[in-house]
Scaffold this motif. Sequence first.
Motif, mmCIF file in Angstrom:
data_model
loop_
_atom_site.group_PDB
_atom_site.id
_atom_site.type_symbol
_atom_site.label_atom_id
_atom_site.label_comp_id
_atom_site.label_asym_id
_atom_site.label_seq_id
_atom_site.Cartn_x
_atom_site.Cartn_y
_atom_site.Cartn_z
ATOM 1 N N ASN A 1 46.368 -38.660 -28.765
ATOM 2 C CA ASN A 1 46.512 -39.453 -27.553
ATOM 3 C C ASN A 1 45.530 -38.939 -26.517
ATOM 4 O O ASN A 1 45.665 -37.815 -26.035
ATOM 5 N N ILE A 2 44.555 -39.753 -26.180
ATOM 6 C CA ILE A 2 43.554 -39.371 -25.193
ATOM 7 C C ILE A 2 43.370 -40.537 -24.240
ATOM 8 O O ILE A 2 42.975 -41.629 -24.657
ATOM 9 N N GLY A 3 43.662 -40.310 -22.972
ATOM 10 C CA GLY A 3 43.477 -41.351 -21.973
ATOM 11 C C GLY A 3 44.375 -42.557 -22.174
ATOM 12 O O GLY A 3 43.993 -43.665 -21.839
ATOM 13 N N GLY A 4 45.540 -42.374 -22.729
ATOM 14 C CA GLY A 4 46.466 -43.473 -22.930
ATOM 15 C C GLY A 4 46.231 -44.273 -24.196
ATOM 16 O O GLY A 4 46.984 -45.178 -24.503
ATOM 17 N N SER A 5 45.174 -43.969 -24.929
ATOM 18 C CA SER A 5 44.927 -44.679 -26.186
ATOM 19 C C SER A 5 44.945 -43.676 -27.333
ATOM 20 O O SER A 5 44.668 -42.499 -27.139
ATOM 21 N N GLU A 6 45.272 -44.175 -28.498
ATOM 22 C CA GLU A 6 45.326 -43.307 -29.673
ATOM 23 C C GLU A 6 44.024 -43.395 -30.444
ATOM 24 O O GLU A 6 43.567 -44.481 -30.782
ATOM 25 N N ARG B 1 44.156 -29.754 -30.923
ATOM 26 C CA ARG B 1 44.967 -30.849 -30.373
ATOM 27 C C ARG B 1 45.813 -31.499 -31.449
ATOM 28 O O ARG B 1 46.944 -31.916 -31.200
#
Length: 126
Positions: free
Chosen positions: A22-27, A77
């Motif tokens: 999950n990065i910036g609200g997107s997967e 991560r």
Amino acid sequence: MARPPAWGEGLPPLPDKLSTLNIGGSELDASWFLLLSAVLFGLGAVGVLVRRNPLVILICIELMLNAVNLTLVTFSRQLQNLDGQLFALMSLTVAAAEAVVGLGILVDIFRLREVEDVDELSELHG
């Protein structure tokens, strides 16, 4: 007599979707980061092997180190473990020190001689 814990017992459970981040609200799939890291490392390796300018060789070595750092952070991560990120931070510190020393040596060599090829720098005596 109590039995010793098996490997992996007592560790927190890993998430179901281990391959996505999950990065910036997107997967994003972790394989994209690993693919980018492999491409960057390959470009750096080709640059070290093919190019003859010492400054370009140092830049390609830095590119390879940053590709390894991207891999460390990706796996850190993915596994939700900060050890990989701390190791990447230490690697960045060593890379910065290596760049300072390497550039200092190159500036000193370029002041004494006007050399464009690494093969001409093989002799380090004055």
